[in-house]
Write a protein that holds these residues in place. Structure first.
Motif, PDB file in Angstrom:
ATOM      1  N   HIS A  35      38.991  61.045  66.313  1.00 39.69           N
ATOM      2  CA  HIS A  35      39.669  60.261  65.268  1.00 39.69           C
ATOM      3  C   HIS A  35      40.075  58.861  65.713  1.00 39.69           C
ATOM      4  CE1 HIS A  35      43.438  61.448  67.238  1.00 39.69           C
ATOM      5  NE2 HIS A  35      42.887  62.648  67.299  1.00 39.69           N
ATOM      6  N   ALA A  97      37.011  64.314  65.098  1.00 49.62           N
ATOM      7  CA  ALA A  97      37.289  63.585  63.858  1.00 49.62           C
ATOM      8  C   ALA A  97      36.911  64.418  62.644  1.00 49.62           C
ATOM      9  CB  ALA A  97      36.516  62.267  63.840  1.00 49.62           C
ATOM     10  N   VAL A 101      36.074  60.567  58.550  1.00 49.68           N
ATOM     11  CA  VAL A 101      36.078  59.556  59.615  1.00 49.68           C
ATOM     12  C   VAL A 101      34.765  59.612  60.394  1.00 49.68           C
ATOM     13  CG1 VAL A 101      37.178  58.884  61.798  1.00 49.68           C
ATOM     14  CG2 VAL A 101      38.589  59.577  59.852  1.00 49.68           C
TER      15      VAL A 101
END
Length: 150
Positions: A35, A97, A101
């Protein structure tokens, strides 16, 4: 962003018993996106991958990059590269993630590797249940983490 790069003489990925992507000589790249990854990570990692001098020269020494041997790349997304195994026996994937994303970053990595390699790359399908086959050459397997640039 973590990449596991395997020098291969051949590799392929299948989804539902159909081949989605395949290459001969080149790199199978397993890509884990977290992320906190950005386009800067993509740019840096793509240059590292295409610049790796791990193919044999005329003397058999690992001295040539993938473009020098006209190699190909098969890129596979793999969230499990960000598994945490600190507690218990069931891995946690909290550092991977989420798709909203990861998918745009994965697509940007495809575009960047295509540009840096100078030709289209082969891919799997993000989030699919994939079967990956490869013949690791050497074997040569290198792990690169864009968070460890120094």
């Amino acid at each position: 962003m973590i990449a596991v790069i395997q020098r291969v003489t051949q590799a392929s990925v299948s989804i539902d018993h159909a081949v989605k992507g395949q290459i001969g000589l080149g790199f199978l790249v397993l890509l884990g996106i977290t992320h906190t990854d950005t386009e800067e990570d993509i740019d840096w990692l793509s240059k590292k991958i295409t610049g790796l001098r791990v193919f044999g020269d005329e003397e058999g020494k690992m001295n040539l990059d993938i473009t020098a041997v006209n190699g190909d790349i098969l890129l596979i997304s793999q969230f499990t590269l960000h598994a945490s195994t600190k507690k218990g026996n069931r891995p946690s994937f909290i550092e991977a993630a989420r798709p909203e994303v990861a998918i745009p970053l994965y697509e940007k990595m495809i575009a960047r590797l295509t540009t840096d390699l100078g030709k289209p790359i082969e891919t799997g399908q993000f989030g699919a249940d994939m079967k990956v086959s490869l013949l690791n050459d050497g074997p040569v397997t290198i792990i690169i983490d864009s968070k460890n640039k120094i």
